[in-house]
Design a protein around this motif. Structure first.
Motif, PDB file in Angstrom:
ATOM      1  N   GLU A 243     -12.006   2.860   0.707  1.00 26.48           N
ATOM      2  CA  GLU A 243     -11.214   2.082  -0.235  1.00 26.48           C
ATOM      3  C   GLU A 243      -9.823   2.670  -0.440  1.00 26.48           C
ATOM      4  OE1 GLU A 243     -10.687  -1.292  -2.454  1.00 26.48           O
ATOM      5  OE2 GLU A 243     -12.447  -0.782  -1.283  1.00 26.48           O
TER       6      GLU A 243
ATOM      7  N   HIS B 252      -5.374  -5.850  -8.786  1.00 26.35           N
ATOM      8  CA  HIS B 252      -6.690  -5.580  -9.371  1.00 26.35           C
ATOM      9  C   HIS B 252      -6.649  -5.771 -10.892  1.00 26.35           C
ATOM     10  CE1 HIS B 252     -10.675  -3.829  -9.680  1.00 26.35           C
ATOM     11  NE2 HIS B 252     -10.223  -3.102 -10.684  1.00 26.35           N
TER      12      HIS B 252
ATOM     13  N   GLN C 121      -7.192  -0.417   3.783  1.00 24.60           N
ATOM     14  CA  GLN C 121      -6.713  -1.403   2.811  1.00 24.60           C
ATOM     15  C   GLN C 121      -5.965  -2.528   3.507  1.00 24.60           C
ATOM     16  OE1 GLN C 121      -4.356   0.871   0.077  1.00 24.60           O
ATOM     17  NE2 GLN C 121      -6.111   1.446  -1.186  1.00 24.60           N
ATOM     18  N   GLU C 122      -5.102  -2.192   4.463  1.00 30.15           N
ATOM     19  CA  GLU C 122      -4.346  -3.215   5.179  1.00 30.15           C
ATOM     20  C   GLU C 122      -5.263  -4.091   6.022  1.00 30.15           C
ATOM     21  OE1 GLU C 122      -1.199  -4.237   4.906  1.00 30.15           O
ATOM     22  OE2 GLU C 122      -1.167  -2.817   3.250  1.00 30.15           O
TER      23      GLU C 122
ATOM     24  N   ARG D  33      -7.006  -6.399   3.615  1.00 31.61           N
ATOM     25  CA  ARG D  33      -6.058  -7.383   3.090  1.00 31.61           C
ATOM     26  C   ARG D  33      -5.866  -8.510   4.108  1.00 31.61           C
ATOM     27  NH1 ARG D  33      -2.063  -5.221  -0.402  1.00 31.61           N
ATOM     28  NH2 ARG D  33      -2.057  -3.422   0.967  1.00 31.61           N
TER      29      ARG D  33
ATOM     30  N   GLU E 275      -5.894 -11.777   0.875  1.00 28.22           N
ATOM     31  CA  GLU E 275      -5.607 -11.483  -0.532  1.00 28.22           C
ATOM     32  C   GLU E 275      -4.252 -10.800  -0.603  1.00 28.22           C
ATOM     33  OE1 GLU E 275      -8.809  -9.141  -2.028  1.00 28.22           O
ATOM     34  OE2 GLU E 275     -10.232 -10.775  -1.950  1.00 28.22           O
ATOM     35  N   ARG E 276      -3.224 -11.566  -0.897  1.00 22.28           N
ATOM     36  CA  ARG E 276      -1.872 -11.009  -0.964  1.00 22.28           C
ATOM     37  C   ARG E 276      -1.758  -9.936  -2.026  1.00 22.28           C
ATOM     38  NH1 ARG E 276       1.579 -16.209  -2.003  1.00 22.28           N
ATOM     39  NH2 ARG E 276       1.944 -14.835  -3.757  1.00 22.28           N
ATOM     40  N   TYR E 277      -2.557 -10.037  -3.064  1.00 25.16           N
ATOM     41  CA  TYR E 277      -2.405  -9.142  -4.200  1.00 25.16           C
ATOM     42  C   TYR E 277      -3.448  -8.036  -4.221  1.00 25.16           C
ATOM     43  CZ  TYR E 277       0.619 -12.890  -5.665  1.00 25.16           C
ATOM     44  OH  TYR E 277       1.608 -13.827  -5.710  1.00 25.16           O
ATOM     45  N   ARG E 278      -3.949  -7.612  -3.075  1.00 27.19           N
ATOM     46  CA  ARG E 278      -4.943  -6.548  -3.041  1.00 27.19           C
ATOM     47  C   ARG E 278      -4.233  -5.203  -3.230  1.00 27.19           C
ATOM     48  NH1 ARG E 278     -10.194  -6.423  -2.132  1.00 27.19           N
ATOM     49  NH2 ARG E 278     -11.129  -4.523  -1.404  1.00 27.19           N
ATOM     50  N   THR E 279      -3.788  -4.988  -4.452  1.00 24.41           N
ATOM     51  CA  THR E 279      -3.083  -3.774  -4.853  1.00 24.41           C
ATOM     52  C   THR E 279      -3.623  -3.380  -6.213  1.00 24.41           C
ATOM     53  OG1 THR E 279      -1.373  -5.021  -6.000  1.00 24.41           O
ATOM     54  CG2 THR E 279      -0.976  -4.535  -3.667  1.00 24.41           C
TER      55      THR E 279
END
Length: 78
Positions: free
Chosen positions: A21, A44, A27-28, A31, A36-40
């Motif tokens: 994670e 979250h 992560q990239e 994504r 999910e553009r906002y997977r930051t």
């Protein structure tokens, strides 16, 4: 005496899922796979804030049907 934790955790290492994670490359990859553009971290917080406000303002109210028509059926597995 064993603690019941995995050997890697007992040796002071992070559990494997946690390592995945926090890995930037992982992560990239996720994504890209999950669009999910906002997977930051900010994304979250936005997501979890939505749960809070849904519980406070929508659940068990007359707004439930309107919310589902706008955002989709929350009872379906995505």
């Amino acid at each position: 005496m064993r603690s019941g934790l995995s050997p890697s955790v007992e040796a002071g290492q992070s559990p494997a899922p946690l390592k995945k994670e926090v890995d930037s490359a992982e992560q990239e990859r996720m994504r890209g796979e999950m669009p999910e553009r906002y997977r930051t971290l900010l994304g979250h917080f936005r997501h979890e804030s939505g749960h809070y406000y849904w519980d406070r303002l929508i659940r068990d109210t007359t707004y439930l049907d309107e919310c589902r028509s706008l955002f989709g059926d929350d009872t379906l597995d995505y």
